[in-house]
Design a protein around this motif. Sequence first.
Motif, PDB file in Angstrom:
ATOM      1  N   ARG A 182       0.859  -1.186   0.000  1.00 19.31           N
ATOM      2  CA  ARG A 182       0.000   0.000   0.000  1.00 19.31           C
ATOM      3  C   ARG A 182       0.888   1.227   0.000  1.00 19.31           C
ATOM      4  O   ARG A 182       2.106   1.128  -0.023  1.00 19.31           O
ATOM      5  CB  ARG A 182      -0.883  -0.014   1.249  1.00 19.31           C
ATOM      6  N   ARG A 183       0.244   2.377   0.077  1.00 20.65           N
ATOM      7  CA  ARG A 183       1.013   3.623   0.007  1.00 20.65           C
ATOM      8  C   ARG A 183       2.026   3.718   1.152  1.00 20.65           C
ATOM      9  O   ARG A 183       3.173   4.067   0.963  1.00 20.65           O
ATOM     10  CB  ARG A 183       0.052   4.816   0.062  1.00 20.65           C
ATOM     11  N   ASN A 184       1.538   3.341   2.360  1.00 24.32           N
ATOM     12  CA  ASN A 184       2.445   3.536   3.490  1.00 24.32           C
ATOM     13  C   ASN A 184       2.734   2.257   4.274  1.00 24.32           C
ATOM     14  O   ASN A 184       3.270   2.305   5.370  1.00 24.32           O
ATOM     15  CB  ASN A 184       1.894   4.607   4.429  1.00 24.32           C
ATOM     16  N   GLU A 185       2.315   1.094   3.718  1.00 19.80           N
ATOM     17  CA  GLU A 185       2.637  -0.136   4.428  1.00 19.80           C
ATOM     18  C   GLU A 185       2.680  -1.337   3.487  1.00 19.80           C
ATOM     19  O   GLU A 185       2.119  -1.302   2.388  1.00 19.80           O
ATOM     20  CB  GLU A 185       1.602  -0.395   5.541  1.00 19.80           C
ATOM     21  N   VAL A 186       3.373  -2.370   3.961  1.00 22.67           N
ATOM     22  CA  VAL A 186       3.366  -3.647   3.252  1.00 22.67           C
ATOM     23  C   VAL A 186       2.588  -4.613   4.132  1.00 22.67           C
ATOM     24  O   VAL A 186       2.854  -4.731   5.327  1.00 22.67           O
ATOM     25  CB  VAL A 186       4.803  -4.169   3.041  1.00 22.67           C
ATOM     26  N   VAL A 187       1.582  -5.287   3.536  1.00 24.54           N
ATOM     27  CA  VAL A 187       0.726  -6.160   4.320  1.00 24.54           C
ATOM     28  C   VAL A 187       0.883  -7.596   3.830  1.00 24.54           C
ATOM     29  O   VAL A 187       0.801  -7.868   2.638  1.00 24.54           O
ATOM     30  CB  VAL A 187      -0.750  -5.723   4.208  1.00 24.54           C
ATOM     31  N   VAL A 188       1.161  -8.492   4.789  1.00 19.65           N
ATOM     32  CA  VAL A 188       1.222  -9.916   4.469  1.00 19.65           C
ATOM     33  C   VAL A 188       0.032 -10.561   5.159  1.00 19.65           C
ATOM     34  O   VAL A 188      -0.135 -10.432   6.374  1.00 19.65           O
ATOM     35  CB  VAL A 188       2.529 -10.551   4.997  1.00 19.65           C
ATOM     36  N   GLU A 189      -0.807 -11.245   4.383  1.00 19.71           N
ATOM     37  CA  GLU A 189      -1.973 -11.888   4.977  1.00 19.71           C
ATOM     38  C   GLU A 189      -1.859 -13.386   4.773  1.00 19.71           C
ATOM     39  O   GLU A 189      -1.496 -13.851   3.691  1.00 19.71           O
ATOM     40  CB  GLU A 189      -3.258 -11.373   4.337  1.00 19.71           C
ATOM     41  N   ILE A 190      -2.153 -14.133   5.828  1.00 25.20           N
ATOM     42  CA  ILE A 190      -2.167 -15.587   5.720  1.00 25.20           C
ATOM     43  C   ILE A 190      -3.558 -16.052   6.122  1.00 25.20           C
ATOM     44  O   ILE A 190      -4.001 -15.817   7.247  1.00 25.20           O
ATOM     45  CB  ILE A 190      -1.064 -16.206   6.586  1.00 25.20           C
ATOM     46  N   LEU A 191      -4.254 -16.661   5.165  1.00 28.90           N
ATOM     47  CA  LEU A 191      -5.650 -17.053   5.383  1.00 28.90           C
ATOM     48  C   LEU A 191      -5.757 -18.569   5.452  1.00 28.90           C
ATOM     49  O   LEU A 191      -5.110 -19.272   4.667  1.00 28.90           O
ATOM     50  CB  LEU A 191      -6.532 -16.543   4.241  1.00 28.90           C
ATOM     51  N   ASP A 192      -6.549 -19.052   6.409  1.00 30.41           N
ATOM     52  CA  ASP A 192      -6.793 -20.493   6.430  1.00 30.41           C
ATOM     53  C   ASP A 192      -8.263 -20.767   6.694  1.00 30.41           C
ATOM     54  O   ASP A 192      -9.018 -19.872   7.071  1.00 30.41           O
ATOM     55  CB  ASP A 192      -5.890 -21.183   7.461  1.00 30.41           C
ATOM     56  N   GLU A 193      -8.644 -22.000   6.479  1.00 32.15           N
ATOM     57  CA  GLU A 193     -10.059 -22.364   6.620  1.00 32.15           C
ATOM     58  C   GLU A 193     -10.346 -22.995   7.971  1.00 32.15           C
ATOM     59  O   GLU A 193     -11.397 -23.581   8.167  1.00 32.15           O
ATOM     60  CB  GLU A 193     -10.455 -23.326   5.498  1.00 32.15           C
ATOM     61  N   GLY A 194      -9.389 -22.896   8.865  1.00 33.78           N
ATOM     62  CA  GLY A 194      -9.551 -23.509  10.181  1.00 33.78           C
ATOM     63  C   GLY A 194     -10.467 -22.700  11.082  1.00 33.78           C
ATOM     64  O   GLY A 194     -11.012 -21.670  10.669  1.00 33.78           O
ATOM     65  N   PRO A 195     -10.633 -23.152  12.323  1.00 31.04           N
ATOM     66  CA  PRO A 195     -11.557 -22.485  13.250  1.00 31.04           C
ATOM     67  C   PRO A 195     -11.047 -21.113  13.702  1.00 31.04           C
ATOM     68  O   PRO A 195     -11.844 -20.299  14.177  1.00 31.04           O
ATOM     69  CB  PRO A 195     -11.628 -23.446  14.435  1.00 31.04           C
ATOM     70  N   GLY A 196      -9.757 -20.854  13.564  1.00 30.82           N
ATOM     71  CA  GLY A 196      -9.238 -19.547  13.968  1.00 30.82           C
ATOM     72  C   GLY A 196      -9.125 -19.407  15.472  1.00 30.82           C
ATOM     73  O   GLY A 196      -9.355 -20.363  16.220  1.00 30.82           O
TER      74      GLY A 196
END
Lengths: 456, 220
Positions: free
Chosen positions: A382-396
Amino acid sequence: MNSIRTRLFVILLATTGAVWLFAAAWIYASTQAEVERVLDARLMEAARMVSSLITDHRIDPVAAVDAATANAPPPPFEEAGDSYSRQLSCQIWSLQGSLVSRSESAPATSLASHMNGFEETEIDGERWRVYAVVNPSLGVRVLVGDSLEIRERLIGDVIKGLLLPGIAILPILAALIWLSVGRGLAPLTRIAEGLAGRSASELHPVDDGSVPREVRPVILALNSLFGRVAEARDRERSFTAYAAHELKTPLAGLKTQAQIALRTDDQKVQRDALSHISTSVDRTSRMVRQLIDLATVDASQGVATDEPVDIAALLGEVAAELETQLAVNDAHVAVELGDQAQRPAVLRIDRVLLRLAIRNLLENAIQHSPKGGEVRCRVTVRRNEVVVEILDEGPGIPQAEEKRATERFYRGSKVHGHGSGLGLSIVQMALDRLGGSLAFDRGGRWFTARVSFPLL
Amino acid sequence: MRLLVVEDDEILLDGLKVGLQMCGFTVDTVTSVADAQAAVHADTFDAIILDLMLPDGSGLDVLARMRRSGDRTPVLLLTAKDEVADRIAGLDCGADDYLGKPFDLDEVAARLRAIVRRAHGRAIGHLEWNDMVLDPARMSALRDGTAVALSRREFAILQALMEAPGVIQSKTSLEQKLYGWQEEVESNTVEVHIHKLRSKLGASFIETVRGAGYRLRAVP
């Protein structure tokens, strides 16, 4: 000047001295003015007195002039022996300019040339203040003078009388100030002694009720530091206790299962025991690796070495490394690159720490995925940040447990996996060092762990 | 002897269950403080093995609550913390013995037998009744110096009777010592084992008290 006592001493002494000097200067000035006023009044009075005496003909100046004794001084008075005696000198001049008469202490030359009022003159190196008055009826001028030197001596004596005792008292005053400052600082010494006498384990707060108001902020800060140190020590202790539990429990399990395998004749029991041993070794080695990770992050404090890291490439690398684990859980990892085309996600960051954080997050995602589930990694610049997202299908992680999830050895109340409870605390610690932040998000099918790094 | 094992590590729990069953114990297992409290409330055990660090609290909580409610079941603490202070805390809380992880299965069994024995007020390991000698450590039974072959369950029933000679043991309490929660209790099973014991030891060895249970006959 590093001693408060010396500092206070010097300041107090200097200010006391300055006040004293100022007072002396003031007294000097006012004494001088007063002496001047009084002596001037006396001069004036004396001149008028002489003038009126000769007007009454008690003294006949003409006869006196005729006697031609004018140039000879009158017979001396009895010496009074006082340094302030013979202060006044008097001359009577005819308006024509001849000396009619003079007092014993007056010089033979004219004290002044003016006709009326005050004037300061210098005759033969001696300075005079002279008052002149003209007696028109007799045609004479009366001059009465005061030696300025004597006047100054008078003022000097007054000041000397003031300063001399002061100088004599100064050392006594200095000693008193020194002692008083010492007494004033006694509470500090008492606190210092109390602290110096403590052992390393005595972290109870200093009683702030009895300390002086001025020291209170220091004591409060100190107590708050004590609190933090004690907390850190307790954390360390509970960490050791937990680590011992987490390592010794699987060891106990291993030993028990091994003993079962050794002594049973039942092939099924033996097989079960051996498979338990194998599982336990896997879990324990992950646990050991995480403890080492934790130590690595701990040790990295202050020695982080930043280098440009391509986040997407790192994600792919870690995913490949975890492939063996994927095979077990049958989860599929997909790395998405966001709008990588415009701007590659490259951060200047400590590679080792970032890798630890990402690896543990990815491992968690895989571990909690349902069988055959999908894990997605997404990198967005993004303009002022780098975002790493890790998504899973588990219960969280349940919202209520989010805060505790990053505590060491916290395992969640309803977790069916076999985590050590260290993964997220490693992630959190690494991100703290890297200046990143961790957030969780749940919605629909996906549970998201989101790491963001600000771009400077 | 019926045991309750409270431990949250499933591999260790399984190891204790299988291993102690091999040593002749009947073993029930729970994995949390809450379940342990429910279990000791609902059932009677001869001894309890208690882990200190459980996911929802400390084993000491279970122990303290048991002792407060007057439950004197012998407790063996298992723990990874083996500092003296921790041991003292555990023993002061009412534990009967203390074992640091990792441990030897035989030692656990021996310590369990010892704390149960002490709870019954006996100092020596074996049980005697007239000419009958029972050694729980070796699971051996001697009658007049001659070995008698007993099955695990027959041994357990005889041990329960010999631990409190003269006291009537109800059928239910004997069943409890034989079967854990997961095991299906066949009807008449206690009668069957008593019948077998009588055929091995003599019909008059065990007395049936009608409507109450069984006990050893004073003069066989």
